[in-house]
Write a protein that holds these residues in place. Structure first.
Motif, PDB file in Angstrom:
ATOM      1  N   ARG A  73       0.828  -1.207   0.000  1.00  0.00           N
ATOM      2  CA  ARG A  73       0.000   0.000   0.000  1.00  0.00           C
ATOM      3  C   ARG A  73       0.861   1.254   0.000  1.00  0.00           C
ATOM      4  N   ARG A  74       1.873   1.278   0.847  1.00  0.00           N
ATOM      5  CA  ARG A  74       2.733   2.467   0.916  1.00  0.00           C
ATOM      6  C   ARG A  74       3.632   2.589  -0.310  1.00  0.00           C
ATOM      7  N   THR A  75       4.065   1.446  -0.835  1.00  0.00           N
ATOM      8  CA  THR A  75       4.892   1.479  -2.053  1.00  0.00           C
ATOM      9  C   THR A  75       4.090   2.004  -3.238  1.00  0.00           C
ATOM     10  N   ASP A  76       2.819   1.583  -3.340  1.00  0.00           N
ATOM     11  CA  ASP A  76       1.963   2.088  -4.427  1.00  0.00           C
ATOM     12  C   ASP A  76       1.802   3.604  -4.335  1.00  0.00           C
ATOM     13  N   TYR A  77       1.660   4.113  -3.128  1.00  0.00           N
ATOM     14  CA  TYR A  77       1.534   5.567  -2.959  1.00  0.00           C
ATOM     15  C   TYR A  77       2.809   6.279  -3.414  1.00  0.00           C
ATOM     16  N   ILE A  78       3.952   5.693  -3.093  1.00  0.00           N
ATOM     17  CA  ILE A  78       5.230   6.301  -3.500  1.00  0.00           C
ATOM     18  C   ILE A  78       5.331   6.339  -5.020  1.00  0.00           C
ATOM     19  N   PHE A  79       4.940   5.239  -5.689  1.00  0.00           N
ATOM     20  CA  PHE A  79       5.001   5.223  -7.144  1.00  0.00           C
ATOM     21  C   PHE A  79       4.016   6.215  -7.751  1.00  0.00           C
ATOM     22  N   GLN A  80       2.858   6.407  -7.132  1.00  0.00           N
ATOM     23  CA  GLN A  80       1.919   7.412  -7.619  1.00  0.00           C
ATOM     24  C   GLN A  80       2.507   8.814  -7.519  1.00  0.00           C
ATOM     25  N   ALA A  81       3.215   9.079  -6.412  1.00  0.00           N
ATOM     26  CA  ALA A  81       3.856  10.389  -6.256  1.00  0.00           C
ATOM     27  C   ALA A  81       4.948  10.585  -7.299  1.00  0.00           C
ATOM     28  N   LEU A  82       5.727   9.542  -7.538  1.00  0.00           N
ATOM     29  CA  LEU A  82       6.786   9.645  -8.548  1.00  0.00           C
ATOM     30  C   LEU A  82       6.184   9.869  -9.933  1.00  0.00           C
ATOM     31  N   HIS A  83       5.073   9.181 -10.218  1.00  0.00           N
ATOM     32  CA  HIS A  83       4.410   9.357 -11.510  1.00  0.00           C
ATOM     33  C   HIS A  83       3.879  10.777 -11.661  1.00  0.00           C
ATOM     34  N   PHE A  85       5.116  13.450 -10.490  1.00  0.00           N
ATOM     35  CA  PHE A  85       6.246  14.341 -10.785  1.00  0.00           C
ATOM     36  C   PHE A  85       7.040  13.890 -12.009  1.00  0.00           C
ATOM     37  N   GLN A  86       6.458  12.981 -12.799  1.00  0.00           N
ATOM     38  CA  GLN A  86       6.998  12.556 -14.093  1.00  0.00           C
ATOM     39  C   GLN A  86       8.389  11.934 -13.963  1.00  0.00           C
ATOM     40  N   VAL A  87       8.569  11.148 -12.906  1.00  0.00           N
ATOM     41  CA  VAL A  87       9.801  10.374 -12.773  1.00  0.00           C
ATOM     42  C   VAL A  87       9.633   9.094 -13.582  1.00  0.00           C
ATOM     43  N   LYS A  88      10.557   8.804 -14.487  1.00  0.00           N
ATOM     44  CA  LYS A  88      10.440   7.648 -15.369  1.00  0.00           C
ATOM     45  C   LYS A  88      10.674   6.345 -14.606  1.00  0.00           C
ATOM     46  N   LEU A 112      15.446   2.735  -5.091  1.00  0.00           N
ATOM     47  CA  LEU A 112      16.524   3.684  -5.386  1.00  0.00           C
ATOM     48  C   LEU A 112      16.070   4.549  -6.556  1.00  0.00           C
ATOM     49  N   VAL A 113      15.826   5.814  -6.280  1.00  0.00           N
ATOM     50  CA  VAL A 113      15.276   6.732  -7.275  1.00  0.00           C
ATOM     51  C   VAL A 113      16.358   7.705  -7.715  1.00  0.00           C
ATOM     52  N   THR A 114      16.539   7.816  -9.021  1.00  0.00           N
ATOM     53  CA  THR A 114      17.472   8.782  -9.595  1.00  0.00           C
ATOM     54  C   THR A 114      16.683   9.932 -10.200  1.00  0.00           C
ATOM     55  N   PHE A 115      16.882  11.105  -9.674  1.00  0.00           N
ATOM     56  CA  PHE A 115      16.178  12.297 -10.162  1.00  0.00           C
ATOM     57  C   PHE A 115      17.085  13.063 -11.120  1.00  0.00           C
ATOM     58  N   VAL A 116      16.509  13.504 -12.221  1.00  0.00           N
ATOM     59  CA  VAL A 116      17.243  14.320 -13.191  1.00  0.00           C
ATOM     60  C   VAL A 116      16.930  15.794 -13.007  1.00  0.00           C
ATOM     61  N   ASP A 117      16.080  16.106 -12.048  1.00  0.00           N
ATOM     62  CA  ASP A 117      15.704  17.484 -11.735  1.00  0.00           C
ATOM     63  C   ASP A 117      15.784  17.657 -10.220  1.00  0.00           C
ATOM     64  N   LEU A 122      13.536  17.425  -4.457  1.00  0.00           N
ATOM     65  CA  LEU A 122      13.201  18.016  -3.161  1.00  0.00           C
ATOM     66  C   LEU A 122      11.694  18.029  -2.934  1.00  0.00           C
ATOM     67  N   ALA A 123      10.930  18.280  -3.994  1.00  0.00           N
ATOM     68  CA  ALA A 123       9.473  18.301  -3.863  1.00  0.00           C
ATOM     69  C   ALA A 123       8.935  16.911  -3.515  1.00  0.00           C
ATOM     70  N   VAL A 124       9.470  15.879  -4.159  1.00  0.00           N
ATOM     71  CA  VAL A 124       9.007  14.516  -3.900  1.00  0.00           C
ATOM     72  C   VAL A 124       9.366  14.074  -2.485  1.00  0.00           C
ATOM     73  N   THR A 125      10.611  14.304  -2.085  1.00  0.00           N
ATOM     74  CA  THR A 125      11.026  13.877  -0.749  1.00  0.00           C
ATOM     75  C   THR A 125      10.255  14.622   0.337  1.00  0.00           C
ATOM     76  N   ASN A 126       9.998  15.905   0.121  1.00  0.00           N
ATOM     77  CA  ASN A 126       9.203  16.661   1.091  1.00  0.00           C
ATOM     78  C   ASN A 126       7.792  16.094   1.210  1.00  0.00           C
ATOM     79  N   LEU A 127       7.202  15.722   0.071  1.00  0.00           N
ATOM     80  CA  LEU A 127       5.848  15.165   0.074  1.00  0.00           C
ATOM     81  C   LEU A 127       5.809  13.825   0.801  1.00  0.00           C
ATOM     82  N   LEU A 128       6.779  12.972   0.533  1.00  0.00           N
ATOM     83  CA  LEU A 128       6.792  11.651   1.161  1.00  0.00           C
ATOM     84  C   LEU A 128       7.006  11.749   2.666  1.00  0.00           C
ATOM     85  N   VAL A 129       7.873  12.657   3.080  1.00  0.00           N
ATOM     86  CA  VAL A 129       8.091  12.849   4.514  1.00  0.00           C
ATOM     87  C   VAL A 129       6.816  13.317   5.192  1.00  0.00           C
TER      88      VAL A 129
END
Length: 244
Positions: A73-83, A85-88, A112-117, A122-129
């Motif tokens: 459940r929590r992993t699905d939420y993380i992937f939704q947040a990444l999606h 913010f258009q993380v591939k 392990l997420v690699t951000f190109v922006d 910072l926006a994603v990590t702030n949201l997840l926290v």
């Protein structure tokens, strides 16, 4: 990428009586009587263009299925947040493991997420926290550069140093009423590269955790180059005759 003001030095050299000129008197290539030697530096810096963040989701339950569902459940939420913010998907690496500890099932998912922006990172990590409980571990971003970006920075600094040499040589030629010709010799005297802030960290931060700006500054790459170029110098009349 930002450039700093360059330092330029120049000197005029009389080529008519130099040993190299005397030795090459049989050379059909026409020699000029004056040569200008210009030295210039250029410096630029570039903030990191990549950031790695590790997210660890775990659950301890008496039943394996319950532990898996809690993590899912929590992993699905993380992937939704990444999606959002258009993380591939190709920028996310996932590892799942199920173990038994003290009679309980422990399910762990590591992303392990690699951000190109950097801003998106910072926006994603702030949201997840904000949205997830403290059982989810979110590491501080690990900022770094791609090899291509650093190589491109080196090229741009060298090009800027050469451009500075040519510009200053033209200005000196204009002042002396002469025209700057083709370069006779180009020497790259040095190229320096370092990573970190331009100034030492303030004493009150020593021994404490770094701020996000300080972490970015520590991963910022600086490149400085110095080149020396010898240009032909010709009187305006001679330059016009040569171009005819």
């Amino acid at each position: 990428m930002s450039f700093k003001p360059s330092r330029v030095y120049a000197s005029l050299v009389d080529q008519s009586n130099t040993p190299s000129n005397n030795k090459n008197q049989g050379n059909p290539r026409p020699k000029t009587s004056t040569e200008i030697e210009v030295t210039a530096t250029a410096e630029a810096r570039q903030v990191p263009n990549r950031a790695n963040v590790t997210v660890v989701v775990s659950s301890r339950k008496e039943v394996a299925a319950e532990a898996k569902n809690s993590v899912a459940r929590r992993t699905d939420y993380i992937f939704q947040a990444l999606h959002t913010f258009q993380v591939k998907e190709g920028d996310v690496s996932r590892t799942d493991s199920l173990q038994r500890e003290d009679g309980l099932y422990v399910m762990t998912t590591e992303l392990l997420v690699t951000f190109v922006d950097i801003e998106k990172c910072l926006a994603v990590t702030n949201l997840l926290v904000e949205k997830l409980d403290d059982s989810v571990i979110i590491t501080q971003p690990d900022f770094h550069h791609t090899p291509h970006s650093v190589e491109e920075l080196r090229k741009q600094v060298l090009i800027k140093a050469v451009s500075n040499c040519r510009q200053k040589a033209d200005n000196i030629g204009l002042l002396l009423g002469q025209v700057v010709g083709q370069p006779n010799k180009i020497i790259e005297e040095y190229t320096k590269e370092w990573e970190g802030p331009e100034t030492a960290p303030t004493t009150e931060r020593i021994g404490k955790s770094l701020t996000m700006q300080q972490r970015i500054a520590n991963a910022t790459v600086h490149v400085k180059a110095k080149v020396k170029i010898n240009f032909e110098m010709m009187a305006k009349e001679k330059a016009k005759a040569t171009t005819r």
